[in-house]
Design a protein around this motif. Structure first.
Motif, PDB file in Angstrom:
ATOM      1  N   TYR A  18      38.148 -12.144 -16.575  1.00 27.14           N
ATOM      2  CA  TYR A  18      38.612 -13.511 -16.886  1.00 27.14           C
ATOM      3  C   TYR A  18      38.812 -13.697 -18.392  1.00 27.14           C
ATOM      4  N   TYR A  19      37.856 -13.178 -19.170  1.00 23.33           N
ATOM      5  CA  TYR A  19      37.931 -13.374 -20.628  1.00 23.33           C
ATOM      6  C   TYR A  19      38.562 -12.185 -21.348  1.00 23.33           C
ATOM      7  N   ASP A  20      38.980 -11.219 -20.572  1.00 28.05           N
ATOM      8  CA  ASP A  20      39.601 -10.024 -21.142  1.00 28.05           C
ATOM      9  C   ASP A  20      38.689  -9.395 -22.214  1.00 28.05           C
ATOM     10  N   LEU A  21      37.453  -9.157 -21.819  1.00 27.26           N
ATOM     11  CA  LEU A  21      36.475  -8.600 -22.767  1.00 27.26           C
ATOM     12  C   LEU A  21      36.680  -7.083 -22.885  1.00 27.26           C
ATOM     13  N   LYS A  22      36.455  -6.561 -24.069  1.00 24.71           N
ATOM     14  CA  LYS A  22      36.619  -5.118 -24.311  1.00 24.71           C
ATOM     15  C   LYS A  22      35.255  -4.466 -24.491  1.00 24.71           C
ATOM     16  N   LYS A  23      35.140  -3.268 -23.957  1.00 24.67           N
ATOM     17  CA  LYS A  23      33.855  -2.567 -24.028  1.00 24.67           C
ATOM     18  C   LYS A  23      33.553  -2.133 -25.467  1.00 24.67           C
ATOM     19  N   ILE A 160      23.979 -18.086  -8.778  1.00 27.99           N
ATOM     20  CA  ILE A 160      24.855 -18.291  -7.627  1.00 27.99           C
ATOM     21  C   ILE A 160      24.172 -17.709  -6.392  1.00 27.99           C
ATOM     22  N   VAL A 161      24.089 -18.540  -5.365  1.00 31.22           N
ATOM     23  CA  VAL A 161      23.360 -18.113  -4.158  1.00 31.22           C
ATOM     24  C   VAL A 161      24.159 -17.037  -3.433  1.00 31.22           C
ATOM     25  N   SER A 162      23.504 -15.887  -3.256  1.00 29.00           N
ATOM     26  CA  SER A 162      24.189 -14.783  -2.585  1.00 29.00           C
ATOM     27  C   SER A 162      23.607 -14.519  -1.202  1.00 29.00           C
ATOM     28  N   ASP A 163      22.470 -15.055  -0.943  1.00 30.63           N
ATOM     29  CA  ASP A 163      21.844 -14.796   0.359  1.00 30.63           C
ATOM     30  C   ASP A 163      20.716 -15.780   0.581  1.00 30.63           C
ATOM     31  N   THR A 174      30.882  -8.548  -2.126  1.00 30.53           N
ATOM     32  CA  THR A 174      30.457  -9.952  -1.982  1.00 30.53           C
ATOM     33  C   THR A 174      30.017 -10.506  -3.340  1.00 30.53           C
ATOM     34  N   VAL A 175      29.231  -9.718  -4.061  1.00 26.04           N
ATOM     35  CA  VAL A 175      28.741 -10.182  -5.373  1.00 26.04           C
ATOM     36  C   VAL A 175      29.937 -10.456  -6.288  1.00 26.04           C
ATOM     37  N   TYR A 176      30.860  -9.525  -6.320  1.00 25.94           N
ATOM     38  CA  TYR A 176      32.056  -9.678  -7.166  1.00 25.94           C
ATOM     39  C   TYR A 176      32.786 -10.979  -6.811  1.00 25.94           C
ATOM     40  N   ASN A 177      32.982 -11.183  -5.513  1.00 23.46           N
ATOM     41  CA  ASN A 177      33.731 -12.379  -5.092  1.00 23.46           C
ATOM     42  C   ASN A 177      32.980 -13.678  -5.379  1.00 23.46           C
ATOM     43  N   LEU A 178      31.655 -13.633  -5.238  1.00 17.95           N
ATOM     44  CA  LEU A 178      30.868 -14.845  -5.503  1.00 17.95           C
ATOM     45  C   LEU A 178      31.041 -15.302  -6.958  1.00 17.95           C
ATOM     46  N   ILE A 179      30.994 -14.351  -7.868  1.00 21.42           N
ATOM     47  CA  ILE A 179      31.136 -14.723  -9.287  1.00 21.42           C
ATOM     48  C   ILE A 179      32.597 -15.100  -9.576  1.00 21.42           C
ATOM     49  N   LYS A 180      33.519 -14.319  -9.013  1.00 17.67           N
ATOM     50  CA  LYS A 180      34.936 -14.582  -9.267  1.00 17.67           C
ATOM     51  C   LYS A 180      35.318 -15.994  -8.777  1.00 17.67           C
ATOM     52  N   ASN A 181      34.769 -16.374  -7.621  1.00 15.14           N
ATOM     53  CA  ASN A 181      35.105 -17.695  -7.058  1.00 15.14           C
ATOM     54  C   ASN A 181      34.550 -18.852  -7.883  1.00 15.14           C
ATOM     55  N   THR A 182      33.568 -18.565  -8.730  1.00 16.94           N
ATOM     56  CA  THR A 182      32.973 -19.667  -9.523  1.00 16.94           C
ATOM     57  C   THR A 182      33.350 -19.568 -11.002  1.00 16.94           C
TER      58      THR A 182
END
Lengths: 272, 332
Positions: A18-23, A160-163, A174-182
């Protein structure tokens, strides 16, 4: 600068995208991703890992007085009615091992539900063990380390509630999508945090330039610079007037200590 | 009055009627249950100034150190046994000169709801001597009366214990909240007053001078003899005219017969607190005028002149015998 700490890379991934962060490829100890405004560190699981990584990030990337730090990650909820993906701002952390409480200073107007959270040293599969509504494995360690470097109102935890207390059932996807959705909500929250405690500057940029210019022209010592700054500040607070009249001294030049002393005294006389 | 976004409540006092009564008044506040108030109040790395701007409330039980000896920097009005106590830590007002700024690690408000334990301690202290007890130095109790009822409870207590004289110092315009209370010889209401331009410059969130005067009039109309506290005398440009007019206006509006006494004291503070405050509030006007350190006390260079000037104005309207002037300023 906003520091973000996540336990897992998969929690960090949507934020990095989202923030286009660089390593930061030079960091040998932790995975760190950055841009000009955000430094994200992947801490690893558990409160000790979290506190080590937070200390590392705060010192290695020189956290400043007006920086913020946010712990973002998934958690379990003992409330079976809690929807997966519900996001909470934490207002109390209980360390399950020590039974100590840590209370973040929530001083901003925000749009999240708030909750307490309990940090365990292990994966919780039995909701009856929990005294808080939420559980995780990092919050207390994160908070203890963060509060050494950041003022209490600059430390936030978003969970974020995951379970409903059975972490093993959650896949990476699921974890990826939970964060992406918020992520949009998280980003709005970060904007609120960044703008909530902006200090009013007493001097305009032009006035700051004047103070800097004269300090250099007069070759003021460190302590004289401090006296000069304070004299300007006190003048402005006392009179409610700006200090642009000091431009009249721009032509002044000093070649030795005696000349500097005289010129400095002359300027101070106008400010007192 | 700003609302508290968060109310932190010690588990042990959650069921106290007073706690429940306070919580009921703030239906939109988030209530967080805690074990001990110091989990919130004594956290490391808090920012007092930011917290004052977004003040939250802590409801707790006081467990020890209920009563303290009065400071030598406070006027004792000739009382040897001079003590102070506080059911509330911190204040809803935000005065630049307030010593509380350097005193606590937090700007949040703490209300200790176990007032009966305070009374027991005062009982012990007054067993064999008369005691002068100020109950509103670390907060403004009257301003918070709508929340706590503490002033009423203290006045009720004073009806039963004649060995204690209590002083309730306030800047509040809220006297109507306690209008129905008994007039007692051993309860003194004291209003802190300064000229309106000084209030504007140094006292954030406090009621105007006019509103305080209305409250004083109400108190006098009830038969109370009130104390006027002109302190800390703060410097301001055009000092002489401003203070002269203020004193004149005040005595035009308030009958001298209603005034028990007046005390006057210039701004002063122990140097450690002053240092902390300057660090916290670099822009505060108090540090922009000529100040000095005299015997560990931070004060105005011309403090004695300021005090004396106000004193000379006041004694134009009221007998000298009723005017106390601070005489603790070290002589260098």
């Amino acid at each position: 600068m906003v520091f973000i700490a996540t336990a897992l890379y998969i929690e960090a991934k949507p934020i990095i995208e989202y923030y286009d962060l660089k390593k930061d490829v030079e960091n040998r100890y932790f995975q760190v991703f950055k841009n000009e405004e955000i430094t994200l560190i992947v801490t690893g699981i558990g409160k000790i890992n979290s506190s080590i990584a937070v200390s590392h990030a705060a010192t290695k990337y020189s956290c400043d007085f007006d920086d913020y730090i946010i712990n973002i990650g998934i958690c379990g909820s003992k409330d079976s009615n809690d929807k997966l993906g519900s996001i909470y701002l934490i207002n109390k952390i209980i360390d399950n091992e020590t039974k100590k409480n840590y209370i973040p200073d929530v001083l901003i107007n925000h749009f999240f539900e708030e909750s307490d959270i309990e940090t365990f040293n292990y994966v919780v599969n039995d909701a009856t063990l929990m005294s808080a509504k939420l559980c995780d494995m990092e919050a207390s360690g994160f908070y203890q380390a963060a509060s050494k470097y950041f003022e209490t109102h600059r430390i936030y935890l978003l969970k974020i509630v995951s379970d409903n207390v059975s972490l093993s059932a959650v896949s990476k996807e699921t974890v990826y999508n939970l964060i992406k959705n918020t992520i949009e909500e998280i980003s709005k929250f970060i904007e609120i945090v960044k703008t909530s405690f902006k200090k009013t500057e007493i001097f305009s940029p032009q006035e700051k330039d004047i103070i800097d210019f004269l300090s250099q022209t007069l070759k003021l010592t460190a302590s004289q610079r401090q006296i000069f700054y304070k004299a300007c500040l006190h003048y402005k607070v006392r009179k409610g007037e700006n200090i642009t009249f000091l431009k009249d001294f721009y032509d002044i030049s000093v070649n030795n200590k005696e000349e500097r002393k005289r010129a400095f005294a002359q300027i101070l006389a106008h400010l007192r | 009055m700003r609302k508290f976004s968060h109310i932190y409540v010690e588990k042990e006092v959650l069921d106290s009627p007073l706690t429940q009564n306070i919580i009921k008044k703030f239906t939109k506040s988030k209530v967080v249950i805690i074990d001990r108030y110091n989990e919130v109040f004594n956290r490391p790395n808090q920012n007092y100034v930011v917290q004052k701007d977004h003040q939250n409330l802590i409801i707790a039980k006081k467990r020890y150190d209920f009563i303290y000896r009065g400071s030598k920097l406070c006027e004792n009005f000739g009382n040897i046994n001079f003590y102070h106590t506080s059911n509330i830590l911190n204040c809803i007002y935000d005065c630049d000169y307030c010593y509380l700024q350097g005193m606590y690690p937090s700007g949040h408000l703490v209300i200790f709801v176990n007032i009966e334990d305070y009374f027991k301690e005062v009982d012990k202290l007054t067993q064999d001597k008369k005691v002068y007890l100020s109950i509103s130095y670390e907060t403004d109790l009257l301003a918070l009366e709508y929340l706590t009822d503490f002033v009423r409870m203290w006045v009720d207590y004073a009806t039963k214990n004649k060995n204690v004289t209590i002083e309730i110092r306030t800047k509040s315009s809220n006297f109507s909240a306690v209008y129905s209370l008994k007039v007692l010889d051993n309860v003194i209401f004291a209003w802190t007053l300064l000229p309106q331009p000084v209030i504007d410059k140094y006292e954030r969130f406090t009621p105007s001078l006019e509103d305080r005067i209305k409250s004083i009039k109400k108190a006098i109309s009830k038969g109370l003899k009130i104390r006027i506290s002109i302190e800390p005398v703060m410097y301001i440009d055009d000092f002489e005219n401003i203070y002269k007019n203020f004193v004149k206006e005040f005595f035009l509006k308030i009958p001298v017969e209603g005034i028990k006494d007046v005390n006057i004291g210039a701004f002063r503070m122990v140097k450690e607190q002053a240092k902390k405050i300057e660090k916290l509030k670099e822009h505060s006007p108090i540090f922009c005028y000529d100040t000095v350190l005299k015997g560990g006390v931070f004060t105005y260079k011309d403090a004695e002149y300021f005090e004396r000037f106000v004193y000379n104005e006041v004694i134009k309207y009221i007998e000298k015998e009723k005017v106390y002037i601070l005489n603790y300023l070290p002589q260098n």
